[in-house]
Design an enzyme around this catalytic site. Structure first.
Site, PDB file in Angstrom:
ATOM      1  CG  PHE A   1      -2.220  -0.905   0.878  1.00  0.00           C
ATOM      2  CD1 PHE A   1      -2.454  -1.457  -0.376  1.00  0.00           C
ATOM      3  CD2 PHE A   1      -3.139  -1.175   1.890  1.00  0.00           C
ATOM      4  CE1 PHE A   1      -3.574  -2.268  -0.615  1.00  0.00           C
ATOM      5  CE2 PHE A   1      -4.258  -1.972   1.657  1.00  0.00           C
ATOM      6  CZ  PHE A   1      -4.477  -2.521   0.406  1.00  0.00           C
TER       7      PHE A   1
ATOM      8  CG  ASN B   1       7.700  -3.720  -0.953  1.00  0.00           C
ATOM      9  OD1 ASN B   1       6.699  -3.958  -0.302  1.00  0.00           O
ATOM     10  ND2 ASN B   1       7.721  -3.776  -2.271  1.00  0.00           N
TER      11      ASN B   1
ATOM     12  CG  HIS C   1       8.868 -12.489  -3.760  1.00  0.00           C
ATOM     13  ND1 HIS C   1       8.108 -11.474  -4.268  1.00  0.00           N
ATOM     14  CD2 HIS C   1       9.480 -13.066  -4.835  1.00  0.00           C
ATOM     15  CE1 HIS C   1       8.239 -11.439  -5.592  1.00  0.00           C
ATOM     16  NE2 HIS C   1       9.088 -12.396  -5.953  1.00  0.00           N
TER      17      HIS C   1
ATOM     18  CG  ASP D   1       1.949  -9.259  -5.132  1.00  0.00           C
ATOM     19  OD1 ASP D   1       2.368  -8.548  -4.203  1.00  0.00           O
ATOM     20  OD2 ASP D   1       2.654  -9.582  -6.113  1.00  0.00           O
TER      21      ASP D   1
END
Ligand code: DOR
Length: 439
Positions: free
Chosen positions: A67, A98, A180, A305
């Site tokens: 977000f 991130n 990931h 995602d």
């Protein structure tokens, strides 16, 4: 003190926790569901909702979103993203580290929680990101659904691609590790091999199935060695699904995105770099195997995602374009449309998008329409097909890879903690979600 809101939802088709359908009423008091019955008489609700012809589901819990706040608010922020969530029937989300600064310390986690408390319309939780140096933070940070490790497809501090470093994280502590899984060494090597190619379709060849498989194999190996709770994020290949089908310890879960089920490499021809994401889109064969793995329980649940980038950023030339696509506004209608087409059932969609997520992350009192559970609910219309229109999107990035797709199952009303956060095209920007708890 004002009395808490009470909602009476009448004449809905209710999806019960056992997957069965019941025609009936649901009563909420404050933030809790207090009754689920074929007919509720004598209630004195603040608001009554006539749900004739509509289907009532537990709100979607989206367990993987980006977000962008703090630091990248030109792409998205917690307010715009949570408006998009409310419109898409997503009542809770788990967000990734991130951002800028990275969410790798308790202070950064606290900052996100504070921002969310002031501007988020839906419920929220934030992952703590692993670096080569922050093991103490990974062990102590609270509250968080778990540790996020980028084994590949990342640069800077959040890239943890050395087995020795990964092993140190897997060996200590007990909390969930979400990976990931893409092998950075293979990606680096293939970037060199395919250097100079500007067709974005090359992205799926550079970050190929083998890159994903290698990293998933390594994560599984470490998880088995330490019996460490592992979650494989956005699994994208037939090879990984087959690996898990053969060998999936009880403490391992996996997710898939709607785009890895419904889009494939043919999308580059129609939408170009808007189809670029990590892990990349795969072949129609991968779509099929992933669907089957989801239906067989090899893959446990769905995540979007949601990774918004601006159209200007996406308009650059590959490989300068960022990877990622938005998803929270379209995930539920996409999956419910698949159910209407016979690919799965509505009850399966509810399990994959609510219940199974709550169970896997130990989120109490969510994911079911049961008295005593939180009043996070979404009323959908399964019989009204409408196309995805760019002009109607609330995500700040302002586009979707599914524009023009004719979908049904659009949310009519979304309820967060017993408050109407979205109804008939309007977001109620006064509503605020709460921080999620994790058992
Ligand atoms: O395509 C992606 N974009 N995959 C990720 O895992 C990260 C994301 C982003 O943050 O843009």
């Amino acid at each position: 003190m004002s009395t808490p809101t009470s909602l009476l939802i009448r004449h809905a088709r209710i999806i019960l926790p056992n997957g069965e359908l019941m025609n009936g009423d649901v009563l909420t008091q404050g933030s809790t569901i207090v009754a689920v019955e074929t007919e509720i008489a004598n209630a004195q609700p603040t608001i009554e909702i006539d749900a004739q012809g509509l289907t009532l589901l537990p709100g979607v819990i989206d367990p993987q979103v980006h977000f962008r706040e703090p630091g990248l608010e030109h792409k998205e922020d917690l307010f715009t993203a949570s408006c998009a969530c409310a419109k898409g029937g997503v009542t809770s989300f788990l967000e990734m580290p991130n951002t800028r600064p990275l969410t790798t310390t308790q202070a950064a986690l606290d900052d996100k929680l504070q921002r969310a408390a002031s501007k988020c319309l839906v419920n929220y939780g934030f992952f703590i990101g692993a670096t080569a140096e922050n093991l103490p933070d990974l062990l102590s940070a609270q509250p968080t659904p778990g540790i996020k490790i980028f084994m590949g497809s990342m640069h800077g501090q959040l890239l943890v691609d050395q087995e020795e470093l990964l092993e140190r994280i897997f060996a200590q502590g007990e909390r969930l590790i979400a990976v990931h899984a893409e092998d950075q060494a293979r990606i680096n090597q293939r970037r060199q091999e395919f250097a100079g190619i500007e067709d974005p379709a090359i992205h799926s060849q550079i970050q190929d199935n083998q890159a994903a498989l290698l990293a998933t194999q390594l994560a599984l190996k470490l998880s088995k060695k330490y019996q460490r709770r592992l979650h494989i994020l956005h699994m994208s290949t037939a090879e990984e699904a087959e690996l898990l089908r053969q060998d999936k310890p009880s403490w391992v879960t996996a997710e898939v995105t709607p785009q890895h089920l419904l889009l494939n490499t043919s999308a580059y021809a129609s939408i170009g770099t808007l189809a670029q994401m990590n892990p990349p889109l795969r072949s129609p064969h991968d779509n099929e195997v992933l669907w089957q793995a989801l239906k067989d329980g090899v893959i446990d649940f769905i995540a979007t995602d949601h990774a918004p980038h601006t159209l200007e950023e996406k308009a650059q030339t590959y490989p300068n374009t960022p990877s990622g696509m938005p998803g929270v506004e379209t995930s539920l209608p996409l999956m419910l449309t698949a159910a209407q087409e016979g690919k799965c059932t509505v009850a399966q969609v509810v399990n994959w998008m609510s219940k199974a997520v709550a169970v896997a992350y130990g989120i109490p009192d969510k994911g079911e329409i049961t008295p005593g559970y939180d009043a996070d609910l979404v009323l959908v219309d399964l019989h009204n097909y409408r196309p995805v229109n760019r002009e109607e999107l609330l995500s700040k990035c302002g586009w979707s890879p599914f524009e023009g797709w004719n979908l049904t199952g659009w949310p009519v009303t979304t309820i967060v903690g017993g408050e109407i956060a979205y109804a008939h095209g309007q977001v109620n920007t006064q509503v605020r979600g709460k921080a999620l708890n994790f058992r």
